[in-house]
Motif scaffolding. Structure first.
Motif, short mmCIF file in Angstrom:
data_model
loop_
_atom_site.label_atom_id
_atom_site.label_comp_id
_atom_site.label_asym_id
_atom_site.label_seq_id
_atom_site.Cartn_x
_atom_site.Cartn_y
_atom_site.Cartn_z
N UNK A 414 0.84 -1.21 0.00
CA UNK A 414 0.00 0.00 0.00
C UNK A 414 0.86 1.25 0.00
N UNK A 415 1.83 1.27 -0.92
CA UNK A 415 2.77 2.40 -0.89
C UNK A 415 2.23 3.61 -1.65
N UNK A 416 1.96 3.43 -2.94
CA UNK A 416 1.60 4.57 -3.78
C UNK A 416 0.49 4.17 -4.74
N UNK A 417 -0.09 5.17 -5.40
CA UNK A 417 -1.10 4.91 -6.42
C UNK A 417 -1.24 6.15 -7.28
N UNK A 418 -1.78 5.94 -8.47
CA UNK A 418 -2.10 7.06 -9.36
C UNK A 418 -3.52 6.88 -9.85
N UNK A 419 -4.24 7.99 -9.95
CA UNK A 419 -5.57 7.96 -10.57
C UNK A 419 -5.56 8.99 -11.70
N UNK A 420 -6.02 8.57 -12.87
CA UNK A 420 -6.16 9.51 -13.98
C UNK A 420 -7.64 9.50 -14.34
N UNK A 421 -8.26 10.66 -14.28
CA UNK A 421 -9.68 10.70 -14.55
C UNK A 421 -10.26 12.09 -14.38
N UNK A 422 -11.57 12.16 -14.44
CA UNK A 422 -12.28 13.45 -14.35
C UNK A 422 -12.63 13.80 -12.92
N UNK A 423 -13.86 14.29 -12.76
CA UNK A 423 -14.19 14.89 -11.45
C UNK A 423 -14.28 13.88 -10.31
N UNK A 424 -14.43 12.58 -10.62
CA UNK A 424 -14.50 11.58 -9.54
C UNK A 424 -13.12 11.03 -9.15
N UNK A 425 -12.10 11.52 -9.81
CA UNK A 425 -10.76 10.96 -9.57
C UNK A 425 -10.30 11.19 -8.13
N UNK A 426 -10.57 12.37 -7.59
CA UNK A 426 -10.13 12.63 -6.22
C UNK A 426 -10.84 11.73 -5.22
N UNK A 427 -12.13 11.47 -5.49
CA UNK A 427 -12.88 10.60 -4.59
C UNK A 427 -12.29 9.18 -4.62
N UNK A 428 -11.94 8.73 -5.81
CA UNK A 428 -11.34 7.39 -5.92
C UNK A 428 -9.99 7.37 -5.19
N UNK A 429 -9.23 8.46 -5.35
CA UNK A 429 -7.93 8.54 -4.66
C UNK A 429 -8.12 8.39 -3.15
N UNK A 430 -9.18 8.97 -2.63
CA UNK A 430 -9.42 8.88 -1.18
C UNK A 430 -9.70 7.45 -0.74
N UNK A 431 -10.20 6.62 -1.67
CA UNK A 431 -10.59 5.25 -1.27
C UNK A 431 -9.50 4.21 -1.55
N UNK A 432 -8.38 4.65 -2.11
CA UNK A 432 -7.29 3.71 -2.39
C UNK A 432 -6.38 3.61 -1.17
N UNK A 433 -5.99 2.37 -0.83
CA UNK A 433 -5.09 2.14 0.32
C UNK A 433 -3.65 2.40 -0.11
#
Ligand code: NDP
Length: 483
Positions: A414-433
């Motif tokens: 659970x070190x790092x992650x990247x999200x590429x996307x539109x307005x829901x991208x930040x919400x998805x980032x919040x849910x990634x471990x």
């Protein structure tokens, strides 16, 4: 190239001076050609005790210096690195196989880290003795931040100078003294910290550097005078470090491996997504604990992303330091190249769908591996689950955001992650471990942001105020008012 960095007589920086190494030879290799660069004498395991004793002697006066004074030494390290930037860039290219741009980023990162912690040290004295209101008015409380003591710093070979700066700068800022063991594969660059320490008049014993292999690292984990061990490297060695520390109930900071996801959402900008995905796995030839090596792409745009990645890889210049157009260099060690090739062989054996690469480049001599991409990788396959530490990307498609999130979080790391996307991208980032998530951004790490992972990716955080806290203990003092 300044050959002085490759041909030192004295290689062990001990208690404020360079002394002869009497341990095993440390060989440095040019991974672009496989040829020997230099052989330096390493430290002996016994030198750990001498260095720890020096760190203990120096600790009392170093911790009592005003933190703002310690900051001047940190600024000295930043200036010393900057003054040697061109030499160090050349060395990173030669000894690590990094393309020039990546080598430059490394030096800039190390400089910025020392500058950042100098700034934080300058605020440290003012933060001491913060008042705590107590329920009893005859008593008052205050909080202090004390250095944990002499510390052992053990670093790997993928970002020499940088991972060291991430430990050394906050340790010295907090008032700790330090003994550093660099990786045996990338020793020459790290020894520059000893040159700078002498140049800036760092008091003897505040920093010692012991070049050596695993035996020196292991000796550091059992040395009684260290009050903390900070380690970056593999999970296998991290477990050994933790076990040795557990014997003495010693605190550890561990920055270990990853198998980080990049999620490309259906409303992502495809061109941006391809660029970010490629950087996330091919920068430093994938030898990054944060490499986004699992790509999860929304069904709707999957064909475009996959086709774009195939085109991107076909156009990549994979070459050594002799080629100024190089976008990806060799792997840094022969052992790492062999390890990556084993994964590629396994993928071929198991019939994985190989979109690109899948082998060494065939170039004689150097430790080159093709940038490699596999699609529709089964979630139980090692290519999907294990840290490969090379330019190997595994792709899966996801039919929904929920499926993408489930795939992203289905990892022991659970070190790092990247999200590429539109307005829901930040919400998805919040849910990634993950301890560090980039949204529509390449992997830029600023010194004031937290670095470290959840789950098996480690213990603790580096960088930012958390990095300083890793080398500080909180002390509470309760006093009778007016006594
Ligand atoms: P290690 O984790 O073994 O090495 C990291 C550091 O620990 C090096 O300085 C190493 O010394 C030292 N060390 C080795 N053995 C011990 C020990 N028993 N006690 C204390 N310190 C020790 O990484 P490797 O270089 O061997 O790489 C192996 C794999 O680890 C790679 O293939 C990669 O997958 C992963 N890795 C992950 C990193 C990350 O940041 N997540 C970084 C580097 C590697 P020396 O190397 O000089 O022997």
């Amino acid at each position: 190239m300044d050959n002085a960095l490759l041909s030192r007589d004295r290689t062990v920086f001990l208690d404020g001076e360079w002394v002869n190494g009497r341990g095993k030879p440390i060989r440095s290799v040019d991974p672009s050609t496989g040829s020997a660069l230099t052989e330096l004498n390493g430290a002996r395991a016994e030198d750990v005790s001498l260095a720890a004793a020096a760190a203990s002697r120096a600790f009392g006066s170093w911790r009592r210096l005003p933190a703002a004074k310690r900051a001047t030494y940190l600024r000295g390290f930043a200036a010393g690195l900057l003054a040697r930037k061109e030499t160090l860039v050349a060395l990173q290219m030669l000894n690590n196989g990094k393309p020039r741009i990546e080598a430059e980023i490394d030096i800039d990162d190390a400089v910025a880290t020392f500058e950042y912690y100098a700034g934080l040290a300058e605020t440290l004295d003012a933060r001491q003795d913060g008042i705590i209101e107590l329920a009893d008015p005859t008593l008052s409380g205050r909080t202090r931040f004390e250095p944990v003591g002499p510390v052992a710093l053990i670093v790997p070979w993928n970002f020499p100078l940088v991972t060291t700066a991430w430990k050394l700068a906050p340790a010295l800022a907090a008032g700790c003294t330090a003994v550093l063991k660099p990786s045996e594969f990338t020793t020459p660059a790290e020894l520059v910290y000893g040159d700078i320490a002498l140049e800036i008049g760092l008091p003897a014993g505040v920093l010692s550097i012991l070049p050596g292999a695993g035996d020196v690292g292991a000796a550091m984990t059992t040395e009684a005078r260290f009050r903390k061990i900070s380690f970056t490297g593999s999970n296998a060695t991290g477990r050994r470090v933790m076990a040795a520390a557990a014997e003495r109930s010693l605190p550890v900071s561990l920055e270990l491996g990853g198998k980080s996801p990049i999620v490309i959402m259906e409303d992502a900008d495809v061109a941006q997504a391809i660029e970010i995905a490629a950087l996330g796995i091919f920068f430093n030839a994938g030898q990054m604990c944060s490499a986004t090596s699992r790509l999860i792409v929304a069904d709707k745009i999957a064909d475009d992303v996959i086709a774009g990645l195939r085109r991107h890889v076909a156009g990549m210049v994979v070459a050594g330091h002799e080629d100024s157009a190089a976008e990806m260099g060799p792997l840094t060690t022969a052992a790492q190249r062999d390890k990556v090739l084993e994964y590629l062989l396994r993928a071929r054996h198991d019939g994985l769908d190989c979109l690109a690469g899948g082998a060494s480049t065939g170039r004689e001599g150097g430790f080159f591996v093709e940038p490699s991409i596999y699609t529709d990788v089964p979630t139980d396959h090692p290519i999907w689950r294990e840290e490969i530490f090379g330019p190997v990307l595994a792709i899966r498609r996801a039919a929904s955001e929920d499926e993408a999130l489930t795939l992203a979080n289905d990892s022991d790391f659970g070190l790092a992650a990247t999200v590429v996307g539109g307005e829901r991208a930040d919400d998805l980032a919040n849910r990634i471990d993950a301890g560090h998530v980039w949204v529509n951004s390449p992997q830029i790490i600023f010194p004031n942001t937290a670095w470290g992972g959840f789950k098996a990716s480690g213990i603790g955080r580096e960088l930012g105020p958390w990095g300083l806290a890793a080398y500080s203990g909180v002390k509470h003092v309760t006093s009778r008012v007016g006594a």
